[in-house]
Design an enzyme around this catalytic site. Structure first.
Site, PDB file in Angstrom:
ATOM      1  N   GLY A  44       0.778  -1.250   0.000  1.00  0.00           N
ATOM      2  CA  GLY A  44       0.000   0.000   0.000  1.00  0.00           C
ATOM      3  C   GLY A  44       0.798   1.283   0.000  1.00  0.00           C
ATOM      4  O   GLY A  44       0.340   2.289  -0.541  1.00  0.00           O
ATOM      5  N   GLU A  99       3.838   4.046   6.003  1.00  0.00           N
ATOM      6  CA  GLU A  99       2.606   3.265   5.825  1.00  0.00           C
ATOM      7  C   GLU A  99       1.544   4.109   5.122  1.00  0.00           C
ATOM      8  O   GLU A  99       1.530   5.332   5.245  1.00  0.00           O
ATOM      9  CB  GLU A  99       2.136   2.805   7.224  1.00  0.00           C
ATOM     10  CG  GLU A  99       0.896   1.964   7.263  1.00  0.00           C
ATOM     11  CD  GLU A  99       1.017   0.610   6.571  1.00  0.00           C
ATOM     12  OE1 GLU A  99       1.238   0.578   5.354  1.00  0.00           O
ATOM     13  OE2 GLU A  99       0.849  -0.419   7.262  1.00  0.00           O
ATOM     14  N   ASP A 100       0.670   3.432   4.382  1.00  0.00           N
ATOM     15  CA  ASP A 100      -0.427   4.142   3.714  1.00  0.00           C
ATOM     16  C   ASP A 100      -1.515   4.533   4.700  1.00  0.00           C
ATOM     17  O   ASP A 100      -1.985   5.660   4.714  1.00  0.00           O
ATOM     18  CB  ASP A 100      -1.012   3.291   2.568  1.00  0.00           C
ATOM     19  CG  ASP A 100      -1.332   1.856   2.986  1.00  0.00           C
ATOM     20  OD1 ASP A 100      -0.978   1.448   4.115  1.00  0.00           O
ATOM     21  OD2 ASP A 100      -1.930   1.125   2.179  1.00  0.00           O
ATOM     22  N   ASP A 103      -5.032   1.233  10.598  1.00  0.00           N
ATOM     23  CA  ASP A 103      -6.402   0.844  10.898  1.00  0.00           C
ATOM     24  C   ASP A 103      -6.453   0.381  12.359  1.00  0.00           C
ATOM     25  O   ASP A 103      -6.522   1.205  13.262  1.00  0.00           O
ATOM     26  CB  ASP A 103      -6.778  -0.260   9.898  1.00  0.00           C
ATOM     27  CG  ASP A 103      -8.237  -0.646   9.938  1.00  0.00           C
ATOM     28  OD1 ASP A 103      -9.078   0.249   9.982  1.00  0.00           O
ATOM     29  OD2 ASP A 103      -8.525  -1.861   9.911  1.00  0.00           O
ATOM     30  N   PHE A 152     -13.960   2.720   4.407  1.00  0.00           N
ATOM     31  CA  PHE A 152     -12.950   2.071   3.578  1.00  0.00           C
ATOM     32  C   PHE A 152     -12.565   3.007   2.439  1.00  0.00           C
ATOM     33  O   PHE A 152     -13.425   3.554   1.771  1.00  0.00           O
ATOM     34  CB  PHE A 152     -13.475   0.744   3.031  1.00  0.00           C
ATOM     35  CG  PHE A 152     -12.361  -0.171   2.614  1.00  0.00           C
ATOM     36  CD1 PHE A 152     -11.687  -0.933   3.562  1.00  0.00           C
ATOM     37  CD2 PHE A 152     -11.958  -0.236   1.287  1.00  0.00           C
ATOM     38  CE1 PHE A 152     -10.634  -1.755   3.185  1.00  0.00           C
ATOM     39  CE2 PHE A 152     -10.902  -1.058   0.906  1.00  0.00           C
ATOM     40  CZ  PHE A 152     -10.235  -1.816   1.856  1.00  0.00           C
ATOM     41  N   ASP A 159      -5.882  -0.351  -1.848  1.00  0.00           N
ATOM     42  CA  ASP A 159      -6.625  -1.215  -2.762  1.00  0.00           C
ATOM     43  C   ASP A 159      -7.872  -1.824  -2.150  1.00  0.00           C
ATOM     44  O   ASP A 159      -8.047  -1.840  -0.929  1.00  0.00           O
ATOM     45  CB  ASP A 159      -5.728  -2.378  -3.188  1.00  0.00           C
ATOM     46  CG  ASP A 159      -5.532  -3.390  -2.045  1.00  0.00           C
ATOM     47  OD1 ASP A 159      -5.178  -2.959  -0.929  1.00  0.00           O
ATOM     48  OD2 ASP A 159      -5.747  -4.598  -2.268  1.00  0.00           O
TER      49      ASP A 159
HETATM   50  P1  IMP Z   1      -3.778  -2.536  10.639  1.00  0.00           P
HETATM   51  O1  IMP Z   1      -2.735  -3.517  11.045  1.00  0.00           O
HETATM   52  O2  IMP Z   1      -5.150  -2.976  11.058  1.00  0.00           O
HETATM   53  O3  IMP Z   1      -3.495  -1.136  11.121  1.00  0.00           O
HETATM   54  O4  IMP Z   1      -3.843  -2.605   9.071  1.00  0.00           O
HETATM   55  C1  IMP Z   1      -3.343  -1.650   8.247  1.00  0.00           C
HETATM   56  C2  IMP Z   1      -3.400  -2.144   6.823  1.00  0.00           C
HETATM   57  O5  IMP Z   1      -4.728  -2.527   6.445  1.00  0.00           O
HETATM   58  C3  IMP Z   1      -3.034  -1.024   5.872  1.00  0.00           C
HETATM   59  O6  IMP Z   1      -1.651  -0.995   5.631  1.00  0.00           O
HETATM   60  C4  IMP Z   1      -3.823  -1.350   4.636  1.00  0.00           C
HETATM   61  O7  IMP Z   1      -3.098  -2.237   3.825  1.00  0.00           O
HETATM   62  C5  IMP Z   1      -5.053  -2.048   5.146  1.00  0.00           C
HETATM   63  N1  IMP Z   1      -6.198  -1.097   5.234  1.00  0.00           N
HETATM   64  C6  IMP Z   1      -6.771  -0.618   6.341  1.00  0.00           C
HETATM   65  N2  IMP Z   1      -7.781   0.227   6.073  1.00  0.00           N
HETATM   66  C7  IMP Z   1      -7.842   0.285   4.724  1.00  0.00           C
HETATM   67  C8  IMP Z   1      -8.692   1.019   3.811  1.00  0.00           C
HETATM   68  O8  IMP Z   1      -9.594   1.789   4.168  1.00  0.00           O
HETATM   69  N3  IMP Z   1      -8.431   0.844   2.483  1.00  0.00           N
HETATM   70  C9  IMP Z   1      -7.444   0.010   2.021  1.00  0.00           C
HETATM   71  N4  IMP Z   1      -6.642  -0.682   2.832  1.00  0.00           N
HETATM   72  C10 IMP Z   1      -6.834  -0.541   4.180  1.00  0.00           C
HETATM   73 MG    MG Z   2      -0.491  -1.421   3.964  1.00  0.00          MG
END
Ligand code: IMP
Ligand code: MG
Length: 177
Positions: A44, A99-100, A103, A152, A159
């Protein structure tokens, strides 16, 4: 798999570029005269990392890492699997995890801990987006582009089922069954 279409543009290409520049300037100031290693968390953040790197200048090097959360997604296990590790020796260096979007925070909480054990000079996190309402683990990123609500989003590297990463803007998604 659900069908998805673009609902609403959240940030235009110009708004994104202005924010990346702002983050880049901050990083430049904070690490003036120091070497930093930008670690792109694939997939991402490949576009954000490319843009950010070009705003930081010549004291930054770049490496790539891929991680994936696994286990039952309804349970916040915090288990993260490393699919690809970096090749750079980061000991004694400043590391910025790029990081993109954050979440739940599980991926970056895990990676931050992992890098802290690698004898680095410092570890910081630069994320373009953050969804604070979704957090299941404490994580305080040093650099955040925008905080967004629990929706989202697609584009600028992000993606749904590998699609939409190449949109130049960031949009919310509408899922159609
Ligand atoms: P975390 O470990 O739950 O913080 O996950 C983060 C990862 O989930 C990000 O690097 C994204 O790849 C993916 N992600 C979380 N939210 C979104 C979204 O709204 N759109 C696309 N990818 C997301
Ligand atoms: Mg990511």
């Amino acid at each position: 798999m659900k069908n998805v279409k673009i609902k609403e543009i959240l940030y235009t290409e110009a708004e994104i570029q202005a924010k990346v520049k702002e983050i880049g300037e901050k990083i430049k100031q904070d690490f003036e005269g120091e070497e930093v290693v930008l670690i792109c968390i694939l997939k991402g953040s490949f576009i954000f990392t490319a843009d950010l790197a070009r705003c930081i200048g010549d004291n930054a090097t770049i490496d790539f890492m891929e991680a994936s959360s696994y286990g039952d997604s309804t349970v916040s296990s915090g288990n993260v699997r490393i699919l690809k590790d970096i090749e750079t020796d980061v000991s004694g260096k400043h590391v910025i995890l790029v990081e993109d979007i954050i979440d739940t925070g599980n991926t970056l909480a895990f990676l931050r801990k992992m890098f802290e054990k690698r004898n680095v000079k410092s570890v910081s996190i630069a994320t373009f987006l953050s969804k604070p309402a979704r957090r299941t683990i404490y994580i305080e990123p040093e650099y955040v582009g925008f905080n967004i609500p629990d929706e989202f989003v697609l584009g600028y590297g992000m993606d749904y089922a590998e699609k939409f990463r190449n949109l130049p803007y960031i949009a919310t998604a509408e899922f159609i069954d």
